[in-house]
Design a protein around this motif. Structure first.
Motif, PDB file in Angstrom:
ATOM      1  N   GLN A   1       7.725 -46.751  -3.208  1.00  0.00           N
ATOM      2  CA  GLN A   1       7.103 -45.822  -2.059  1.00  0.00           C
ATOM      3  C   GLN A   1       8.002 -46.081  -1.049  1.00  0.00           C
ATOM      4  O   GLN A   1       8.464 -45.192  -0.434  1.00  0.00           O
ATOM      5  CB  GLN A   1       5.668 -47.240  -1.970  1.00  0.00           C
ATOM      6  CG  GLN A   1       5.597 -46.334  -0.056  1.00  0.00           C
ATOM      7  CD  GLN A   1       3.848 -47.426   0.632  1.00  0.00           C
ATOM      8  OE1 GLN A   1       4.396 -47.915   0.183  1.00  0.00           O
ATOM      9  NE2 GLN A   1       3.148 -46.584   1.140  1.00  0.00           N
TER      10      GLN A   1
ATOM     11  N   SER B   1      11.099 -43.420  -1.881  1.00  0.00           N
ATOM     12  CA  SER B   1       9.693 -41.994  -1.807  1.00  0.00           C
ATOM     13  C   SER B   1      10.214 -42.021  -0.102  1.00  0.00           C
ATOM     14  O   SER B   1      10.229 -40.023  -0.221  1.00  0.00           O
ATOM     15  CB  SER B   1       8.519 -42.226  -2.400  1.00  0.00           C
ATOM     16  OG  SER B   1       8.169 -41.364  -2.119  1.00  0.00           O
ATOM     17  N   GLU B   2       9.432 -42.406   0.463  1.00  0.00           N
ATOM     18  CA  GLU B   2       9.373 -41.900   1.518  1.00  0.00           C
ATOM     19  C   GLU B   2      10.577 -42.065   2.043  1.00  0.00           C
ATOM     20  O   GLU B   2      11.051 -41.200   2.926  1.00  0.00           O
ATOM     21  CB  GLU B   2       8.570 -43.350   2.997  1.00  0.00           C
ATOM     22  CG  GLU B   2       7.608 -43.062   1.966  1.00  0.00           C
ATOM     23  CD  GLU B   2       6.464 -42.249   2.132  1.00  0.00           C
ATOM     24  OE1 GLU B   2       7.132 -41.165   2.663  1.00  0.00           O
ATOM     25  OE2 GLU B   2       5.204 -42.083   2.039  1.00  0.00           O
ATOM     26  N   TYR B   3      12.098 -42.551   1.825  1.00  0.00           N
ATOM     27  CA  TYR B   3      13.367 -42.476   2.521  1.00  0.00           C
ATOM     28  C   TYR B   3      14.161 -41.180   2.146  1.00  0.00           C
ATOM     29  O   TYR B   3      14.602 -40.645   2.568  1.00  0.00           O
ATOM     30  CB  TYR B   3      13.940 -44.096   1.925  1.00  0.00           C
ATOM     31  CG  TYR B   3      15.736 -43.821   2.157  1.00  0.00           C
ATOM     32  CD1 TYR B   3      16.009 -43.559   3.754  1.00  0.00           C
ATOM     33  CD2 TYR B   3      16.658 -43.742   1.905  1.00  0.00           C
ATOM     34  CE1 TYR B   3      17.390 -44.158   4.243  1.00  0.00           C
ATOM     35  CE2 TYR B   3      18.173 -43.782   2.003  1.00  0.00           C
ATOM     36  CZ  TYR B   3      18.222 -43.423   2.791  1.00  0.00           C
ATOM     37  OH  TYR B   3      19.739 -43.414   3.721  1.00  0.00           O
TER      38      TYR B   3
ATOM     39  N   GLN C   1      10.875 -39.900   6.098  1.00  0.00           N
ATOM     40  CA  GLN C   1       9.857 -40.014   6.682  1.00  0.00           C
ATOM     41  C   GLN C   1       9.431 -41.324   7.059  1.00  0.00           C
ATOM     42  O   GLN C   1      10.011 -43.092   5.745  1.00  0.00           O
ATOM     43  CB  GLN C   1       8.309 -40.565   5.858  1.00  0.00           C
ATOM     44  CG  GLN C   1       7.112 -40.808   6.189  1.00  0.00           C
ATOM     45  CD  GLN C   1       6.900 -39.900   7.461  1.00  0.00           C
ATOM     46  OE1 GLN C   1       6.706 -40.395   8.904  1.00  0.00           O
ATOM     47  NE2 GLN C   1       6.449 -38.113   7.446  1.00  0.00           N
ATOM     48  N   SER C   2       9.808 -42.029   8.098  1.00  0.00           N
ATOM     49  CA  SER C   2       9.917 -43.595   8.700  1.00  0.00           C
ATOM     50  C   SER C   2       8.707 -43.883   8.885  1.00  0.00           C
ATOM     51  O   SER C   2       7.918 -45.207   9.453  1.00  0.00           O
ATOM     52  CB  SER C   2      11.105 -43.508   9.718  1.00  0.00           C
ATOM     53  OG  SER C   2      10.763 -43.258  10.808  1.00  0.00           O
TER      54      SER C   2
ATOM     55  N   TYR D   1       4.561 -44.215   8.051  1.00  0.00           N
ATOM     56  CA  TYR D   1       3.948 -44.612   6.285  1.00  0.00           C
ATOM     57  C   TYR D   1       3.088 -45.452   6.314  1.00  0.00           C
ATOM     58  O   TYR D   1       3.131 -47.110   7.412  1.00  0.00           O
ATOM     59  CB  TYR D   1       4.254 -44.160   5.896  1.00  0.00           C
ATOM     60  CG  TYR D   1       5.470 -45.024   5.226  1.00  0.00           C
ATOM     61  CD1 TYR D   1       5.298 -46.248   3.987  1.00  0.00           C
ATOM     62  CD2 TYR D   1       7.256 -44.632   5.190  1.00  0.00           C
ATOM     63  CE1 TYR D   1       6.421 -46.547   3.408  1.00  0.00           C
ATOM     64  CE2 TYR D   1       8.016 -45.956   5.480  1.00  0.00           C
ATOM     65  CZ  TYR D   1       7.812 -46.949   4.411  1.00  0.00           C
ATOM     66  OH  TYR D   1       8.874 -47.307   3.795  1.00  0.00           O
TER      67      TYR D   1
ATOM     68  N   HIS E   1       5.768 -40.537  -1.532  1.00  0.00           N
ATOM     69  CA  HIS E   1       5.814 -39.424  -0.412  1.00  0.00           C
ATOM     70  C   HIS E   1       4.144 -39.232  -0.159  1.00  0.00           C
ATOM     71  O   HIS E   1       4.323 -38.102  -2.114  1.00  0.00           O
ATOM     72  CB  HIS E   1       6.935 -38.735  -0.179  1.00  0.00           C
ATOM     73  CG  HIS E   1       6.326 -38.048   0.813  1.00  0.00           C
ATOM     74  ND1 HIS E   1       5.774 -38.838   2.269  1.00  0.00           N
ATOM     75  CD2 HIS E   1       6.317 -36.530   0.763  1.00  0.00           C
ATOM     76  CE1 HIS E   1       5.639 -37.359   3.005  1.00  0.00           C
ATOM     77  NE2 HIS E   1       5.462 -36.817   2.294  1.00  0.00           N
TER      78      HIS E   1
END
Length: 343
Positions: free
Chosen positions: A119, A122-124, A128-129, A131, A186
């Motif tokens: 996760q 994926s967010e990195y 996206q910081s 979540y 994400h």
């Protein structure tokens, strides 16, 4: 109804639910280890430390109510119908490739770290910081956070997914697909074992076996130096399954120390030393434990007292005492372990 609980039981061998529960939980008492070995479930040791006891009991009771199992003396036996369902289920179920290797990996903690790390990566990748991170224990969160800081780079995502692909290339397409569907990313919450089971029409036990196989293959590749990023994440969770005490005792015994000398050196009771050796005998491969040397001349007497290995679960220590032999229970149990490993 998948009857997936039935594979843990047998028509001819009465099995205790508590032993199965303790095996999943990873409790290394000699009794749990021995009966886990006898049931053929020892590779499951510690694989589901958060197993819900009441859920297990409810599933067993459901099968009893349906006439697929009976309870006698706090033990469970499958009925002929239950055995037929089990056999049919095992025929259709996933057959693990790395079953014996499950014992060498902390499967539960490995999956927790992998889910959270997947996760985070994926967010990195999409910058996206903000979540909600996968909910897990504090230790796992700390380990993954440190791992991310050590490996943070623009190429982290690419390297991470390349290593995952390397792992999944060694299993079937179905297994790889089922495993990937569990991962979190994400806008991808990750599916539960039950959801995947319904979609694939495979029992939950099979989906879990697929997971354990993938994680074991991952550990093997990591230990071989083929997955540096994932090895940095979960490499410390590859374990030698013996407890520290059992390992020390066994190593000293291998160096020629007597049980009494080991007990004196480490301030242990002789019974504790024997328990350590039984743990080693149960967990180590047959060829790595010196059964014959330890049992010595007792072996021939034990063979005469217990000639029928098919009835091993019914052997009684009382027979040794009735034969006038002043032996500790240790010798009886050690012989049972040896015969189990040989059959």
């Amino acid at each position: 109804m998948t009857h997936s609980i039935l594979w843990l039981f047998d028509q001819h061998q009465a099995r205790r639910i508590r032993v199965i529960e303790n095996t999943f939980a990873g409790k290394k008492t000699v009794s749990t280890l021995f009966w886990g070995l006898r049931y053929g479930l020892l590779p499951l040791l510690g694989s589901q430390k958060n197993l819900n006891r009441h859920q297990l009991e409810r599933e067993v009771q459901t099968e009893i109510d349906a006439g697929h199992a009976i309870r006698t003396n706090q033990q469970i036996l499958l009925t002929p119908t239950g055995q037929q369902l089990k056999t049919a289920g095992l025929t259709e179920a996933y057959h693990p490739q790395f079953y014996s290797g499950w014992l060498n990996v902390d499967l539960g903690r490995t999956m927790q770290r992998l889910l959270l790390a997947g996760q985070v990566v994926s967010e990195y990748r999409v910058h996206q910081s903000r979540y909600f991170p996968y909910e897990t224990d504090f230790e796992t969160m700390g380990q993954v956070k440190q791992w991310f800081r050590r490996n943070k780079s623009d190429s982290l995502g690419q390297k991470f997914y390349q290593e995952l692909e390397r792992v999944l290339n060694g299993v079937s397409v179905q297994t790889a697909d089922d495993f990937v569907r569990q991962l979190i990313g994400h806008d991808q919450p990750g599916e539960t074992l039950s959801q995947i089971s319904q979609a694939s029409k495979m029992p939950v036990a099979s989906i879990l076996a697929e997971r354990f196989d993938v994680l074991t293959r991952m550990a093997q590749l990591g230990s071989a130096g083929e997955l540096p990023l994932i090895q940095d994440l979960v490499g410390d969770l590859v374990r030698f399954p013996l407890s520290r005490g059992a390992m020390t005792t066994f190593n000293q015994f291998q160096r020629g120390r007597t049980l009494g000398e080991i007990a004196q050196q480490y301030g242990l009771k002789i019974g504790t030393v024997r328990e350590h050796l039984l743990e080693a005998a149960i967990i180590l491969p047959l060829a790595q434990f010196p059964y014959a040397a330890l049992l010595g001349s007792r072996t021939d007497q034990l063979r005469q007292l217990y000639p029928d290995e098919a009835q091993m679960d019914d052997w009684q220590f009382q027979d040794i005492m009735e034969a006038g032999l002043d032996w500790d229970f240790f010798w009886f149990r050690l012989y049972q372990v040896w015969r189990t490993k040989e059959t």
